[in-house]
Design a protein around this motif. Structure first.
Motif, short mmCIF file in Angstrom:
data_model
loop_
_atom_site.label_atom_id
_atom_site.label_comp_id
_atom_site.label_asym_id
_atom_site.label_seq_id
_atom_site.Cartn_x
_atom_site.Cartn_y
_atom_site.Cartn_z
N VAL A 5 0.85 -1.19 0.00
CA VAL A 5 0.00 0.00 0.00
C VAL A 5 0.88 1.24 0.00
CG1 VAL A 5 -1.92 1.19 1.10
CG2 VAL A 5 -1.70 -1.30 1.36
N SER A 6 1.01 1.88 -1.15
CA SER A 6 1.77 3.12 -1.21
C SER A 6 0.91 4.25 -0.65
CB SER A 6 2.18 3.44 -2.65
OG SER A 6 1.06 3.77 -3.42
N GLY A 7 1.49 5.09 0.19
CA GLY A 7 0.70 6.11 0.87
C GLY A 7 -0.21 5.48 1.92
N ASP A 58 12.66 6.77 -4.61
CA ASP A 58 13.82 5.92 -4.31
C ASP A 58 13.54 4.54 -4.89
OD1 ASP A 58 15.80 4.29 -3.21
OD2 ASP A 58 15.86 5.41 -1.32
N GLU A 59 13.91 4.36 -6.14
CA GLU A 59 13.54 3.14 -6.86
C GLU A 59 14.21 1.88 -6.30
OE1 GLU A 59 13.01 3.46 -11.22
OE2 GLU A 59 13.72 5.53 -10.97
N LYS A 60 15.37 2.01 -5.74
CA LYS A 60 16.07 0.86 -5.17
C LYS A 60 15.30 0.31 -3.97
CE LYS A 60 20.60 -0.71 -3.56
NZ LYS A 60 22.02 -0.31 -3.26
N LYS A 61 14.89 1.21 -3.06
CA LYS A 61 14.12 0.79 -1.88
C LYS A 61 12.75 0.25 -2.29
CE LYS A 61 16.07 3.58 1.86
NZ LYS A 61 15.78 4.61 2.89
N LEU A 62 12.16 0.90 -3.28
CA LEU A 62 10.84 0.49 -3.75
C LEU A 62 10.89 -0.92 -4.34
CD1 LEU A 62 7.90 0.89 -4.61
CD2 LEU A 62 8.72 2.19 -6.59
N ASN A 63 11.89 -1.20 -5.17
CA ASN A 63 12.00 -2.52 -5.79
C ASN A 63 12.19 -3.62 -4.76
OD1 ASN A 63 11.71 -1.86 -8.54
ND2 ASN A 63 13.84 -1.18 -8.66
N SER A 64 12.88 -3.29 -3.69
CA SER A 64 13.11 -4.26 -2.61
C SER A 64 11.84 -4.47 -1.78
CB SER A 64 14.25 -3.79 -1.71
OG SER A 64 14.41 -4.65 -0.61
N ALA A 65 11.14 -3.37 -1.48
CA ALA A 65 9.98 -3.42 -0.59
C ALA A 65 8.78 -4.11 -1.22
CB ALA A 65 9.59 -2.01 -0.16
N PHE A 75 -1.99 4.90 -3.44
CA PHE A 75 -2.62 6.14 -3.00
C PHE A 75 -1.64 7.31 -2.96
CE2 PHE A 75 -4.83 2.67 -0.68
CZ PHE A 75 -6.08 2.81 -1.26
N ALA A 76 -0.35 7.04 -2.96
CA ALA A 76 0.65 8.09 -2.79
C ALA A 76 0.55 9.14 -3.90
CB ALA A 76 2.05 7.49 -2.77
N ASN A 101 7.02 4.80 -11.27
CA ASN A 101 7.99 4.01 -10.52
C ASN A 101 7.38 2.75 -9.95
OD1 ASN A 101 9.83 6.00 -11.11
ND2 ASN A 101 9.91 6.87 -9.05
N VAL A 102 6.15 2.85 -9.48
CA VAL A 102 5.45 1.69 -8.93
C VAL A 102 5.21 0.65 -10.03
CG1 VAL A 102 3.25 0.87 -7.97
CG2 VAL A 102 4.37 2.88 -6.99
N LEU A 103 4.75 1.09 -11.19
CA LEU A 103 4.49 0.17 -12.29
C LEU A 103 5.79 -0.51 -12.77
CD1 LEU A 103 1.92 2.26 -14.36
CD2 LEU A 103 1.46 0.16 -13.09
N GLU A 104 6.87 0.23 -12.78
CA GLU A 104 8.15 -0.36 -13.17
C GLU A 104 8.60 -1.40 -12.15
OE1 GLU A 104 10.95 -0.21 -15.68
OE2 GLU A 104 8.92 -0.27 -16.46
#
Length: 316
Positions: A5-7, A58-65, A75-76, A101-104
């Motif tokens: 859940v973003s945001g 922060d794409e690195k953290k996002l890809n990991s999370a 929602f973000a 970034n989320v879709l990627e």
């Protein structure tokens, strides 16, 4: 089922998380939030929840999370629609780019389902014309609406290119517990500061539907069980509406204020890009059995009560 859940610590996100925790099939919820408007006190404590304080840029953290996620709720975004008047770039930077970034990250991790919070701003100003998903031409008059529309199209393109299926909800105005912006928030904040005089954006005749966030959450939860196919768009609203002047009357009643000096900024719009009259047709989603339990008036009353009760947490 594992959710991302973003945001998730923000207004709608926190309400969704708090409710969906009750479902046994939900094993893990990753909340990814930079806490620019979200609050930890909005969230219930649970072993199912993992909070990651980070930015979606922060794409690195996002890809990991986002790894091992079955469904993404996104929602973000910039929560303050009027902020674009002074900073038009904000909805691109804090809206469009974030979803990209989320879709990627989903593509790289082979995640196939997303539910996106869009808005009725994609339609633009259609006066009192009923807004219908598959019939009304989209013509946003704000960067907020433009960003939401582009995001919908981005999901649709990723659906065709890499097989990500999405549902976009075009919400009416949403209000209720944990709100951080909006007319109720604005009036309550102002009345705590000054009970003798209040400034009202526009002419007070702006008229819209107000969905209680609990009704939005029930739709978001119902949507996760629908058959995801390409990209689907659904309006979500109440079937009534209320004016800004009527909302002010309810706020004054809650504060037990009988007389106050009112000063209007003037014009039909609250700000440039505001759509003063909104009439939404949401028959398409109601066919799945969803309905709103709260009217616009009930939503406003409950929101004002929540804000007053939580004065200390909001630091009014």
């Amino acid at each position: 089922m594992n959710l991302f859940v973003s945001g998730g610590a923000g207004f709608i996100g926190s309400n969704l998380v708090n409710e969906i925790l009750k479902y046994r099939k939900i094993k893990k919820i990753v909340i990814y939030d930079n806490f620019s408007s979200g609050k930890k006190w909005f969230l219930k404590k649970s072993k199912k929840i993992k909070i990651i304080k980070a930015d979606l840029k922060d794409e690195k953290k996002l890809n990991s999370a986002i790894k091992k996620t079955d469904l993404v709720y996104h929602f973000a975004a910039n929560p303050d629609i009027a902020a674009a008047v002074k900073n038009p770039d904000i909805d691109f930077v804090e809206g469009t780019i974030l979803l990209r970034n989320v879709l990627e990250a989903m593509r790289k991790n082979k995640i196939k389902k997303i539910i996106f919070a869009s808005g009725s701003g994609v339609y633009g100003d259609k006066k009192k014309k009923s807004l219908v998903e598959d019939k009304t031409i989209t013509n946003p008059i704000s960067t907020y609406g433009a960003s939401k529309l582009y995001c919908e199209n981005l999901i649709a393109s990723y659906s065709n290119l890499v097989g990500i299926a999405g549902i976009s909800f075009r919400f009416a105005n949403v209000s209720g517990d944990n709100c951080t912006h909006g007319v109720c928030y604005d009036f309550v904040r102002k009345l705590f500061k000054n009970k003798n005089k209040i400034n009202i954006l526009g002419n007070g005749k702006q008229s819209k539907s107000y969905l209680h966030v609990s009704d939005v959450v029930s739709a978001l939860i119902k949507a996760k069980n629908l058959k995801f196919s390409n990209h689907q768009v659904y309006n979500l609203s109440t079937r009534d509406f209320i004016s800004v002047n009527e909302i002010l009357t309810l706020a004054l009643k809650a504060f037990k204020i009988k007389k106050i000096e009112k000063k209007y900024t003037g014009g039909s719009r609250g700000w440039r890009g505001d759509v003063p009259i909104v009439r939404i047709n949401d028959n398409k989603f109601r066919k799945f059995g969803w309905y709103n339990k709260n009217s616009s008036k009930e939503t406003i009353i409950k929101t004002i009560k929540f804000l007053i009760t939580n004065k200390k947490n909001y630091r009014f």
